[in-house]
Design a protein around this motif. Structure first.
Motif, PDB file in Angstrom:
ATOM      1  N   THR A 271      59.357  31.113   8.672  1.00  0.00           N
ATOM      2  CA  THR A 271      58.485  30.223   9.577  1.00  0.00           C
ATOM      3  C   THR A 271      57.309  30.945  10.186  1.00  0.00           C
ATOM      4  O   THR A 271      57.408  32.065  10.761  1.00  0.00           O
ATOM      5  N   PRO A 272      56.295  29.903  10.121  1.00  0.00           N
ATOM      6  CA  PRO A 272      54.997  30.420  10.588  1.00  0.00           C
ATOM      7  C   PRO A 272      55.220  30.328  12.241  1.00  0.00           C
ATOM      8  O   PRO A 272      55.770  29.374  12.833  1.00  0.00           O
ATOM      9  N   VAL A 273      54.735  31.509  12.938  1.00  0.00           N
ATOM     10  CA  VAL A 273      54.984  31.453  14.484  1.00  0.00           C
ATOM     11  C   VAL A 273      53.650  32.097  15.022  1.00  0.00           C
ATOM     12  O   VAL A 273      52.607  32.499  14.336  1.00  0.00           O
ATOM     13  N   THR A 274      53.424  31.890  16.154  1.00  0.00           N
ATOM     14  CA  THR A 274      52.343  32.388  17.273  1.00  0.00           C
ATOM     15  C   THR A 274      53.286  33.319  18.333  1.00  0.00           C
ATOM     16  O   THR A 274      54.204  32.878  18.647  1.00  0.00           O
ATOM     17  N   VAL A 275      52.743  34.498  18.385  1.00  0.00           N
ATOM     18  CA  VAL A 275      53.579  35.535  19.409  1.00  0.00           C
ATOM     19  C   VAL A 275      52.604  35.604  20.686  1.00  0.00           C
ATOM     20  O   VAL A 275      51.576  35.775  20.356  1.00  0.00           O
ATOM     21  N   GLY A 276      53.006  35.339  21.920  1.00  0.00           N
ATOM     22  CA  GLY A 276      52.234  35.736  23.081  1.00  0.00           C
ATOM     23  C   GLY A 276      52.794  36.797  23.904  1.00  0.00           C
ATOM     24  O   GLY A 276      54.100  36.874  23.884  1.00  0.00           O
ATOM     25  N   ILE A 277      51.948  37.844  24.314  1.00  0.00           N
ATOM     26  CA  ILE A 277      52.336  38.772  25.204  1.00  0.00           C
ATOM     27  C   ILE A 277      51.135  38.670  26.501  1.00  0.00           C
ATOM     28  O   ILE A 277      49.930  38.946  25.913  1.00  0.00           O
ATOM     29  N   ARG A 278      51.345  38.948  27.664  1.00  0.00           N
ATOM     30  CA  ARG A 278      50.463  38.947  28.698  1.00  0.00           C
ATOM     31  C   ARG A 278      49.947  40.281  28.645  1.00  0.00           C
ATOM     32  O   ARG A 278      50.691  41.365  28.393  1.00  0.00           O
ATOM     33  N   PRO A 279      48.567  40.615  29.093  1.00  0.00           N
ATOM     34  CA  PRO A 279      48.033  41.860  29.135  1.00  0.00           C
ATOM     35  C   PRO A 279      48.662  42.859  29.985  1.00  0.00           C
ATOM     36  O   PRO A 279      49.147  44.184  29.551  1.00  0.00           O
ATOM     37  N   GLU A 280      49.477  42.438  31.028  1.00  0.00           N
ATOM     38  CA  GLU A 280      50.210  43.367  31.996  1.00  0.00           C
ATOM     39  C   GLU A 280      51.411  43.693  31.530  1.00  0.00           C
ATOM     40  O   GLU A 280      52.136  44.326  31.923  1.00  0.00           O
ATOM     41  N   HIS A 281      51.872  42.944  30.529  1.00  0.00           N
ATOM     42  CA  HIS A 281      53.291  43.282  29.958  1.00  0.00           C
ATOM     43  C   HIS A 281      53.407  44.343  28.847  1.00  0.00           C
ATOM     44  O   HIS A 281      54.679  44.743  28.370  1.00  0.00           O
ATOM     45  N   PHE A 282      52.249  44.953  28.683  1.00  0.00           N
ATOM     46  CA  PHE A 282      52.282  46.201  28.083  1.00  0.00           C
ATOM     47  C   PHE A 282      52.807  47.238  28.930  1.00  0.00           C
ATOM     48  O   PHE A 282      52.214  47.527  29.931  1.00  0.00           O
ATOM     49  N   ASP A 283      53.720  48.089  28.170  1.00  0.00           N
ATOM     50  CA  ASP A 283      54.563  48.990  29.090  1.00  0.00           C
ATOM     51  C   ASP A 283      54.504  50.474  28.496  1.00  0.00           C
ATOM     52  O   ASP A 283      55.278  50.442  27.358  1.00  0.00           O
ATOM     53  N   PRO A 284      54.015  51.442  28.847  1.00  0.00           N
ATOM     54  CA  PRO A 284      54.543  52.631  28.534  1.00  0.00           C
ATOM     55  C   PRO A 284      55.997  53.135  27.714  1.00  0.00           C
ATOM     56  O   PRO A 284      56.062  54.008  26.941  1.00  0.00           O
ATOM     57  N   GLU A 285      56.847  52.541  28.643  1.00  0.00           N
ATOM     58  CA  GLU A 285      57.979  52.558  28.325  1.00  0.00           C
ATOM     59  C   GLU A 285      59.003  51.806  27.365  1.00  0.00           C
ATOM     60  O   GLU A 285      59.971  51.714  27.157  1.00  0.00           O
ATOM     61  N   GLY A 286      57.859  50.973  26.801  1.00  0.00           N
ATOM     62  CA  GLY A 286      58.289  49.665  26.144  1.00  0.00           C
ATOM     63  C   GLY A 286      59.136  50.490  24.665  1.00  0.00           C
ATOM     64  O   GLY A 286      58.723  51.266  24.117  1.00  0.00           O
TER      65      GLY A 286
END
Length: 352
Positions: A271-286
């Protein structure tokens, strides 16, 4: 005090359909913001509520009364335009009281209402000045005061801050929020600036091409957009949107072909998809990460944004917790929690 209801409201100019069927409930005392790109129909919809544009079909109710054929002066509405439209030969006091004088109000009532509005807007020291002696922010407050003295059931604001500089816009946003709290009346506010929408609204109505894409509280639209348009429009900096394809073990992004990201939702393989993530949701503990190369760094004092790419053309915006050691050319592991990802289908709708 009154709420509003719009039921399948449409507007056409000849063969051109501008508003294509709007259904909306606005509660009494609610602050509602219409937001969207230029040409989406937000100002036209506001003018239809005011009675300045005729409704082609559908129904408008203010309180329990159908307003389609009611004269604008009798709708219990006051409108503040983008242009101040003050009479240059009249003082602030005369400008604010002119509509009441025209309606035949007594001098005592005019003085009382103008004085009340001047107190709310802190215009008391300016009442005897002429518009040319006022700053842009002061003129806008006079225009708002001219609306307040009418004691309307509903205030309509049509991009009232767009003529002001950035600092004044921030100040006037605070003033308008304070005004709503003090007056406790229904406000409908049109803007193209989603920051104004996020900071002022109880409810945001996102419009595109004459239809409502989504309506809800600011945080509801920010956290749970229904589609790609709302996801990309609400939020500053904008959400990162990356194209990819679902596979059996997750999602493979076109710009990061060597990595398979865990998917927060079940999506059939292929399935073709687009993934979204907000800039502030990048987390060094991810638990997951994207391998990127930094191109630009923005140090904004209290926060730092890195702009980085993978192997493709898409430039990612990354909030880095004020990391002052990063510099252009650095390799950067942009970590995040998979639960922070939003997934959208080929039709632009959210996959939940």
């Amino acid at each position: 005090m009154s709420g509003l209801k719009l039921r399948n409201v449409k507007k056409s100019f000849g063969s051109v359909n501008v508003i294509k069927g709007v259904d909306l409930d606005i509660e009494d005392k609610q602050f509602v913001v219409f937001v969207g790109p230029s040409g989406c129909g937000k100002s036209t919809l506001l003018r239809m509520i005011a009675g300045l544009e005729q409704i082609s079909s559908g129904d408008l109710f203010i309180g329990d009364k159908r307003m389609n054929d009611v004269d604008p002066a009798n709708r219990g509405i006051a409108m503040v335009f983008q242009s101040y439209a003050l009479y240059p030969h009249m003082t602030v006091r005369e400008n604010m009281g002119f509509a009441l004088k025209f309606a035949g109000a007594s001098k005592e009532e005019i003085a009382q209402r103008v004085g009340e509005a001047a107190r709310i807007l802190e215009l008391g020291a300016l009442l005897d000045r002429f518009p040319k002696q006022l700053s842009g922010g002061q003129r806008q407050r006079v225009a708002i005061g001219r609306a307040i003295v009418r004691h309307p059931d509903v205030f309509l604001f049509d991009e009232p801050l767009s003529n002001l500089d950035a600092e004044l816009r921030v100040h006037m946003r605070i003033e308008i929020a304070r005004l709503h709290k003090e007056l406790q009346t229904t406000i409908i506010y049109v803007t193209h600036d989603q920051v104004e929408a996020m900071t002022l609204a109880d409810k945001i109505v996102v419009l595109r091409d004459g239809i409502i894409e989504q309506a809800g509280s600011p945080l509801e639209l920010y956290d749970n957009p229904d589609n790609l348009f709302v996801a990309g429009f609400i939020g500053s900096p904008k959400m990162n949107l990356l194209d990819g394809t679902a596979e059996a073990g997750g999602i493979r992004l076109a710009d990061f072909p060597g990595q398979l990201l865990p998917s927060p939702v079940a999506v059939p393989a292929g399935t073709p998809v687009t993934v979204g993530i907000r800039p502030e949701h990048f987390d060094p503990e991810g638990a997951a990460a994207l391998e990127t190369k930094v191109e630009i760094i923005e140090h904004l004092g209290g926060e730092t944004y890195a702009y980085a790419r993978g192997e493709g053309r898409t430039l990612l915006t990354l909030a880095t917790d004020n990391n002052r050691t990063l510099k252009p050319g650095d390799r950067y592991q942009a970590r995040f929690h998979p639960s922070a990802l939003l997934v959208f289908g080929k039709d632009g709708k959210r996959i939940r």
